[in-house]
Structure formats: structure tokens, C-alpha cells
Write an enzyme that holds these catalytic residues in place. Sequence first.
Site, short mmCIF file in Angstrom:
data_model
loop_
_atom_site.label_atom_id
_atom_site.label_comp_id
_atom_site.label_asym_id
_atom_site.label_seq_id
_atom_site.Cartn_x
_atom_site.Cartn_y
_atom_site.Cartn_z
CB ILE A 1 -2.69 -6.68 -0.74
CG1 ILE A 1 -1.94 -7.17 0.45
CG2 ILE A 1 -4.14 -6.95 -0.48
CD1 ILE A 1 -0.46 -6.76 0.36
N GLY B 1 0.92 -1.07 -0.04
CA GLY B 1 -0.08 0.04 0.11
C GLY B 1 0.88 1.25 -0.01
CE LYS C 1 -5.74 -1.59 9.77
NZ LYS C 1 -4.57 -1.97 9.17
N GLY D 1 0.00 5.11 -0.58
CA GLY D 1 -1.02 5.70 0.13
C GLY D 1 -0.63 7.02 0.97
CE1 TYR E 1 -8.73 -0.02 8.45
CE2 TYR E 1 -9.34 1.39 10.19
CZ TYR E 1 -8.33 1.07 9.51
OH TYR E 1 -7.32 1.80 9.35
C1 AKB Z 1 -10.35 5.38 9.21
O1 AKB Z 1 -10.85 6.53 9.27
O2 AKB Z 1 -10.98 4.50 8.70
C2 AKB Z 1 -8.78 5.49 9.56
C3 AKB Z 1 -8.64 5.16 10.81
C4 AKB Z 1 -8.88 5.74 12.09
O3 AKB Z 1 -8.04 4.07 11.05
N1 AKB Z 1 -8.43 6.94 9.53
#
Ligand code: AKB
Length: 340
Positions: free
Chosen positions: A54, A10, A157, A13, A153
Site C-alpha cells: 500500500i 488488502g 483509524k 485478508g 491502530y
Molecule cells: C483488532 O483486534 O485489531 C481488530 C479490530 C477490533 O479492529 N480485529
Amino acid sequence: MSKPVAFVTGAGGEMGHLLLPALKSRGYDVVALDLVPLPPEIGSSCKAAIEASILDAPALEEVFRRHHPQILLHLAAVLSTKAEKDPDLAHDVNTNGTVALFRLAREEALAAGRNVVVMFPSSIAVYGLPDARAKEAAGAVREEDWVRPAGMYGINKVYGEMLGSYLTARARKAGEPGLDFRAIRFPGLVSAETLPSGGTSDYAPEMIHAAAQGRPYSCFVRPDTRLPFMTMPDAVESFLSLASAPAESLTRRVYNIGAFSPSAAEIREAALEHFPGAEIGFDPVPARQAIVDSWPADVDDRSARADWGHAPRHGLREAVRDYLVPALRRRYAAGAAPAR
Ligand code: AKB
């Protein structure tokens, strides 16, 4: 003597813009991977730049076979707002891509007979506060509290953090070379070079860039919304400090780091101080508001400060006055657009 190789995914970015030159100046041969060609200003920091996803297993295998990286900095990810729109894509990129890379890093470590340092940018999105009252009561959250992400997300993580930590512990236990996994839960990041896309903390950089360009901006969260933020130079400095910290000084694999925690209204005031004519309004978007409402207002980063000297240069005032405003004035006076 050959230089150590840093493999960055990435790489084109937001973070890559400062990280690639910083790695080069610290003596690494940088091998970059991104879906699209790197902009020339950062491509020139790389020994090799590969255009691939990826999820392209042969391309990743080729990087390890050819370059034998000593350190992997795995930046490729689908951010929070985009991940809510396309959770399957987020799972593929953020989880399946991560699993494949960690496997290759482990194989590289075993074949080379030395650990591979794996740097993982995690996020405040791993936290999940159930409501505004809990968010206020929690204050600065510790690494072990409230890890109950409400979004895809954050879930991805947490899995990356746990997998990396597990593989590291497993190799130690077996007395074998393996991953030396180190992660930072980054707050929202603000860069003068680039604008983010697909994130939910994006309102802060968007607001300041719009003010500098003389464009009206409608903020997608309420004025009282509070989140931790940090400038990109501070974030990159911290990432590299953790990467080079002696293993024996680390008391954990995953660290919070903070710098300043303004409300959206305070970011607006800071922008207006320098761009008094800026038109900044608020028009909250419920889905995005819900995401930031589940993230903490602040983080407890005492471990990062004690273990490897996390010490951000910029608070909100310095971030805007000393970093963003001068750089943005130069950038937009020259008619440039922010890179994405
Ligand atoms: C998002 O807003 O998804 C990212 C983060 C806070 O990880 N900037």
C-alpha cells in the site's frame, strides 16, 4: 456496457475472502491489491490482482490510471496487537497508505467528473475507555462518545475517519466531485474461512477454530472480558449495504454496527456446547488485556439500523450453531487449514 470497477486493498485478508466474490456477484469488475499472491479461490473473482504494498506509490497510481475505480474498499491495515509491537509500521501502513490512496481517489473523482465511493473499515479500537468501571458504566457506546483511542491502530483509524469525512465535506462545499466517504466501526469479526493475525479480538475466532480442530487453546484475556463481535458474512453484507445506500439516507459518515456482545467465558461455553471435549483455558496476557479493556463492551448501532437497514442475521448462538460449526466441521474434516 462496461462494469463499474471496485478497487480493494488488502484484498487477500480475512474480509477479502467473502468480499471479493460478493463484489463480483454484484456486478463489479474487482481489482485487488495485496502484498502476497491471492489464494486461487478468491483470485478467480478478480479482473486484475496486483502484488504490491500500500506504500508503493507508483503501483497505486497505475491502478487508478489503468482501471479508474468507481469504488475503493480500503481494507489494508496493520491490526491492533501488531500495531503496538511496531507503531512505526502501523503509522506508515494505516495512515500514510490511507492518505496516499485518498489523494488518488480525489484526483480520480476530479478527472472523471464523478464521486468515488470510499469504503473504510474502521474499528471499535477508536474507542478508549480509561478503566473497567468506565467500560461497564458506558454500556453500548454511541459514535460520538469515548473516541480517545489508547493504541496506535485506533489512532490511525480515527485519523482515516476524520480525513475521509473532511475531504467529502470539502468537495461538497466546493461543489466539486470528490470522495463519498463511508465508514463502519467493525466489532471483532469471526470467520469460518480464515483466522485473523495481529488483532486483539482474535481470541474469539482462535478459540472456536481450535475447538473444532481438537487443539487445546489458552485464551489471552480474562473470562469476564466482554467485546462486541459479528460474523464475517454479516460484516460483509453490512459493508456492501452501506456502500450502496442512497446518499440522502445517510445521517453520518461513520457508523457503529453490532450483533452480539459475549464475554470470553460465554464464547467458551458456546464452543463447548458443540465440541464438548474442547480444552479451553485462560492465561491473560497483560498487554493484550489492556487493549481490550479500553474497548467498549457494546456499541449503539441505532443509526446504522435506521439509515441503511443494518440487520445482522447471527447472534452468538446462531453464529456458532448455524455458521461456524457446520463450516468448520467440513473444513477440518477435509484436513484443510484456515487461510490467513
Ligand atoms: C483488532 O483486534 O485489531 C481488530 C479490530 C477490533 O479492529 N480485529
